[in-house]
Design a protein around this motif. Structure first.
Motif, PDB file in Angstrom:
ATOM      1  N   GLY A  92       0.833  -1.204   0.000  1.00 29.72           N
ATOM      2  CA  GLY A  92       0.000   0.000   0.000  1.00 29.72           C
ATOM      3  C   GLY A  92       0.863   1.247   0.000  1.00 29.72           C
ATOM      4  O   GLY A  92       2.072   1.196  -0.193  1.00 29.72           O
ATOM      5  N   GLY A  93       0.268   2.384   0.224  1.00 34.71           N
ATOM      6  CA  GLY A  93       1.022   3.628   0.288  1.00 34.71           C
ATOM      7  C   GLY A  93       1.221   4.257  -1.073  1.00 34.71           C
ATOM      8  O   GLY A  93       0.924   3.668  -2.107  1.00 34.71           O
ATOM      9  N   ASP A  94       1.751   5.480  -1.043  1.00 37.65           N
ATOM     10  CA  ASP A  94       1.896   6.260  -2.265  1.00 37.65           C
ATOM     11  C   ASP A  94       3.333   6.415  -2.734  1.00 37.65           C
ATOM     12  O   ASP A  94       3.574   6.996  -3.786  1.00 37.65           O
ATOM     13  CB  ASP A  94       1.299   7.665  -2.049  1.00 37.65           C
ATOM     14  CG  ASP A  94      -0.189   7.625  -1.743  1.00 37.65           C
ATOM     15  OD1 ASP A  94      -0.867   6.734  -2.309  1.00 37.65           O
ATOM     16  OD2 ASP A  94      -0.647   8.467  -0.945  1.00 37.65           O
ATOM     17  N   ASP A  95       4.309   5.966  -1.953  1.00 31.02           N
ATOM     18  CA  ASP A  95       5.718   6.171  -2.312  1.00 31.02           C
ATOM     19  C   ASP A  95       6.141   5.112  -3.331  1.00 31.02           C
ATOM     20  O   ASP A  95       6.252   3.926  -2.985  1.00 31.02           O
ATOM     21  CB  ASP A  95       6.601   6.072  -1.071  1.00 31.02           C
ATOM     22  CG  ASP A  95       8.051   6.452  -1.360  1.00 31.02           C
ATOM     23  OD1 ASP A  95       8.390   6.634  -2.553  1.00 31.02           O
ATOM     24  OD2 ASP A  95       8.849   6.558  -0.402  1.00 31.02           O
ATOM     25  N   PRO A  96       6.395   5.497  -4.599  1.00 25.29           N
ATOM     26  CA  PRO A  96       6.766   4.496  -5.611  1.00 25.29           C
ATOM     27  C   PRO A  96       8.081   3.806  -5.295  1.00 25.29           C
ATOM     28  O   PRO A  96       8.309   2.673  -5.726  1.00 25.29           O
ATOM     29  CB  PRO A  96       6.853   5.313  -6.903  1.00 25.29           C
ATOM     30  CG  PRO A  96       7.112   6.712  -6.469  1.00 25.29           C
ATOM     31  CD  PRO A  96       6.378   6.865  -5.157  1.00 25.29           C
ATOM     32  N   ARG A  97       8.957   4.451  -4.551  1.00 27.68           N
ATOM     33  CA  ARG A  97      10.258   3.871  -4.256  1.00 27.68           C
ATOM     34  C   ARG A  97      10.171   2.785  -3.186  1.00 27.68           C
ATOM     35  O   ARG A  97      11.179   2.156  -2.856  1.00 27.68           O
ATOM     36  CB  ARG A  97      11.258   4.954  -3.874  1.00 27.68           C
ATOM     37  CG  ARG A  97      11.399   6.011  -4.982  1.00 27.68           C
ATOM     38  CD  ARG A  97      12.460   7.054  -4.720  1.00 27.68           C
ATOM     39  NE  ARG A  97      13.792   6.482  -4.917  1.00 27.68           N
ATOM     40  CZ  ARG A  97      14.654   6.270  -3.939  1.00 27.68           C
ATOM     41  NH1 ARG A  97      14.322   6.566  -2.698  1.00 27.68           N
ATOM     42  NH2 ARG A  97      15.839   5.775  -4.188  1.00 27.68           N
ATOM     43  N   GLU A  98       8.960   2.551  -2.638  1.00 27.58           N
ATOM     44  CA  GLU A  98       8.736   1.431  -1.733  1.00 27.58           C
ATOM     45  C   GLU A  98       7.901   0.346  -2.403  1.00 27.58           C
ATOM     46  O   GLU A  98       7.306  -0.508  -1.751  1.00 27.58           O
ATOM     47  CB  GLU A  98       8.069   1.909  -0.439  1.00 27.58           C
ATOM     48  CG  GLU A  98       9.001   2.761   0.409  1.00 27.58           C
ATOM     49  CD  GLU A  98       8.422   3.108   1.762  1.00 27.58           C
ATOM     50  OE1 GLU A  98       7.239   2.796   1.998  1.00 27.58           O
ATOM     51  OE2 GLU A  98       9.156   3.662   2.588  1.00 27.58           O
ATOM     52  N   LYS A  99       7.863   0.392  -3.714  1.00 33.55           N
ATOM     53  CA  LYS A  99       7.255  -0.662  -4.523  1.00 33.55           C
ATOM     54  C   LYS A  99       8.371  -1.311  -5.350  1.00 33.55           C
ATOM     55  O   LYS A  99       9.546  -1.062  -5.101  1.00 33.55           O
ATOM     56  CB  LYS A  99       6.156  -0.068  -5.405  1.00 33.55           C
ATOM     57  CG  LYS A  99       5.057   0.680  -4.633  1.00 33.55           C
ATOM     58  CD  LYS A  99       4.034   1.273  -5.580  1.00 33.55           C
ATOM     59  CE  LYS A  99       3.027   2.143  -4.816  1.00 33.55           C
ATOM     60  NZ  LYS A  99       2.202   1.347  -3.886  1.00 33.55           N
ATOM     61  N   TRP A 100       8.006  -2.194  -6.314  1.00 32.36           N
ATOM     62  CA  TRP A 100       9.020  -2.653  -7.255  1.00 32.36           C
ATOM     63  C   TRP A 100       9.369  -1.468  -8.159  1.00 32.36           C
ATOM     64  O   TRP A 100       8.551  -1.013  -8.935  1.00 32.36           O
ATOM     65  CB  TRP A 100       8.500  -3.819  -8.085  1.00 32.36           C
ATOM     66  CG  TRP A 100       8.129  -5.049  -7.292  1.00 32.36           C
ATOM     67  CD1 TRP A 100       6.933  -5.676  -7.288  1.00 32.36           C
ATOM     68  CD2 TRP A 100       8.975  -5.777  -6.411  1.00 32.36           C
ATOM     69  NE1 TRP A 100       6.964  -6.756  -6.457  1.00 32.36           N
ATOM     70  CE2 TRP A 100       8.218  -6.845  -5.894  1.00 32.36           C
ATOM     71  CE3 TRP A 100      10.298  -5.650  -5.975  1.00 32.36           C
ATOM     72  CZ2 TRP A 100       8.716  -7.780  -4.995  1.00 32.36           C
ATOM     73  CZ3 TRP A 100      10.805  -6.574  -5.068  1.00 32.36           C
ATOM     74  CH2 TRP A 100      10.023  -7.619  -4.596  1.00 32.36           C
ATOM     75  N   TYR A 101      10.584  -0.976  -8.046  1.00 28.29           N
ATOM     76  CA  TYR A 101      10.941   0.335  -8.592  1.00 28.29           C
ATOM     77  C   TYR A 101      12.268   0.229  -9.344  1.00 28.29           C
ATOM     78  O   TYR A 101      13.200  -0.448  -8.910  1.00 28.29           O
ATOM     79  CB  TYR A 101      11.072   1.330  -7.439  1.00 28.29           C
ATOM     80  CG  TYR A 101      11.484   2.730  -7.836  1.00 28.29           C
ATOM     81  CD1 TYR A 101      10.541   3.699  -8.154  1.00 28.29           C
ATOM     82  CD2 TYR A 101      12.829   3.089  -7.872  1.00 28.29           C
ATOM     83  CE1 TYR A 101      10.911   4.988  -8.493  1.00 28.29           C
ATOM     84  CE2 TYR A 101      13.219   4.379  -8.218  1.00 28.29           C
ATOM     85  CZ  TYR A 101      12.254   5.315  -8.529  1.00 28.29           C
ATOM     86  OH  TYR A 101      12.626   6.600  -8.862  1.00 28.29           O
ATOM     87  N   LEU A 102      12.337   0.930 -10.465  1.00 29.75           N
ATOM     88  CA  LEU A 102      13.591   1.006 -11.220  1.00 29.75           C
ATOM     89  C   LEU A 102      13.670   2.351 -11.914  1.00 29.75           C
ATOM     90  O   LEU A 102      12.805   2.706 -12.713  1.00 29.75           O
ATOM     91  CB  LEU A 102      13.674  -0.111 -12.275  1.00 29.75           C
ATOM     92  CG  LEU A 102      14.873  -0.036 -13.228  1.00 29.75           C
ATOM     93  CD1 LEU A 102      16.186  -0.204 -12.471  1.00 29.75           C
ATOM     94  CD2 LEU A 102      14.755  -1.084 -14.339  1.00 29.75           C
ATOM     95  N   SER A 103      14.701   3.105 -11.607  1.00 31.28           N
ATOM     96  CA  SER A 103      15.041   4.318 -12.344  1.00 31.28           C
ATOM     97  C   SER A 103      16.439   4.101 -12.922  1.00 31.28           C
ATOM     98  O   SER A 103      17.379   3.804 -12.181  1.00 31.28           O
ATOM     99  CB  SER A 103      15.027   5.542 -11.433  1.00 31.28           C
ATOM    100  OG  SER A 103      15.480   6.690 -12.134  1.00 31.28           O
TER     101      SER A 103
END
Length: 403
Positions: A92-103
């Motif tokens: 849950g939550g809104d922070d994309p960097r606490e999901k599966w994330y790749l930059s």
């Protein structure tokens, strides 16, 4: 290694080729920096004379080594050895960097590689895939992906259990930020992350490269908000350097019919018209055949025992008179880089600034080639003023692989 052969028109020919081995010197690795060696070799092939590309020799590792069925033909990955700890994965939550994330910076990066002679070649590299493996608390629930990704990354099949999850994303040719949500019930801290990269490498034409090893590097920053960012966490390294090692092992050989062949200038059809009828020949000429094996560029230069203006010459030792002799070369299968024309009757000069440089169309093996020596009418007229005279001189032909 220097090959040195001789031949003359009363001319001596030598062909020194400098074979250079660039030794990699160990250096200090900056703190918190990882380095990967990417290797590629070029060797000419008798089975494929048109072969003109570097061949990747880097050992396959990482995602495509573990899951070849999830990779396309030609895909290549290498494990980085980097890891991230304390990585929160929250459904849950809104922070994309606490999901599966790749930059990641997926753009092409220019890399200049140099050999020990400081000869430069231009290569390009880009990251096209990032593979990741997370370790999590083993509670029997796989922290897999949920829903579609944003940002333009294409997914490969994931593999997981309650204690780990491994997957890979294709990266477009751009700076991208890609996000997917984990399963809704996931709310945990990842114990570790190993990640690998897939890269595309564009290399220069090795036929135009000197022999030896070329090195160059490109560096990506790694971590929170950097060029490679896998989400909020503690990163083992702050940089990832890709060290390119391009090895070139050319084949080059020049074989003349004798170790020190002699050239005797004579008119076409012989001397009978002059001896019997007093008719001077228009020119004196002699061709010197040789065999050429090469997979590389080289230039050809002249060295004169006797200079005759902008040409080499031969000398009458009785009265110290020198007349010019023109020298040209024909190399089937090679192109003159100065004008883009086939190497046919290309003039050679003692002026190194005018030396032609040739490039092969492919791997040439024992290609019959010809040096031609010609004394034109003005030289012949001068020589015939002193019947019975003897004219001679050494001319050294240098086959030079260095620019």
């Amino acid at each position: 290694m220097t090959a040195d052969e001789r031949s003359t028109a009363h001319a001596r020919a030598c062909w020194p080729i400098a074979w250079v081995l660039a030794l990699m010197m160990g250096g200090l690795v900056p703190a918190q920096a990882a380095e990967l060696n990417i290797t590629a070799d070029f060797r000419p092939s008798a089975l494929d004379p048109t072969h003109n590309r570097f061949v990747n020799t880097t050992p396959q590792s990482g995602f495509c080594a573990q899951h070849a069925s999830s990779c396309k033909p030609g895909d290549f990955t290498i494990a980085t050895g980097l890891n991230v700890t304390e990585r929160r994965v929250f459904g849950g939550g809104d922070d994309p960097r606490e999901k599966w994330y790749l930059s990641v910076d997926g753009n092409w990066r220019d890399v200049v590689v140099r050999n020990a002679n400081n000869h430069e070649l231009n290569a390009r590299i880009r990251l096209f895939l990032v593979g990741m493996e997370w370790g999590t608390n083993n509670d029997g629930t796989s922290p897999g992906l949920y829903g579609a990704a944003t940002g333009g990354c294409g997914g490969r099949r994931g593999y997981g259990s309650g204690s780990m999850y491994r997957y890979a994303w294709d990266v477009p040719d751009a700076n991208v930020v890609c996000v997917r949500s984990p399963r809704k019930e996931t709310n945990r801290v990842a114990g570790y992350l190993y990640f690998s990269i897939g890269y595309h490498l564009e290399t220069p034409n090795p036929l135009q490269a000197q022999d030896g090893q070329y090195t160059g590097s490109v560096t990506y920053t790694v971590g929170n908000g950097q060029q490679i960012d896998l989400g909020q966490g503690n990163y083992s390294d702050s940089e990832l350097t890709l060290q390119l090692l391009l090895n070139v092992a050319h084949d080059f050989k020049v074989a003349f019919p004798a170790e020190s062949p002699r050239v005797q200038l004579a008119p076409e059809g012989g001397w009978s018209r002059w001896i019997d009828h007093g008719l001077p020949p228009a020119r004196l000429r002699q061709a010197l055949p040789f065999q050429l094996t090469t997979s590389m560029d080289f230039s050809m230069k002249l060295r004169c025992e006797h200079a005759a203006g902008t040409r080499c010459g031969i000398r009458n030792h009785a009265d110290d008179v020198v007349v010019p002799v023109d020298v040209d070369v024909t190399l089937p299968g090679m192109t003159n880089l100065r004008d883009g024309r086939p190497a046919q009757y290309t003039a050679l000069s003692p002026d190194d600034g005018q030396a032609p440089r040739f490039t092969p169309d492919g791997y040439l093996m024992q290609r019959r080639s010809t040096l031609r020596f010609t004394a034109e009418r003005e030289a012949v007229t001068e020589m015939l003023r002193t019947p019975g005279s003897h004219w001679s001189g050494d001319m050294t032909v240098v086959f030079d692989a260095n620019p």
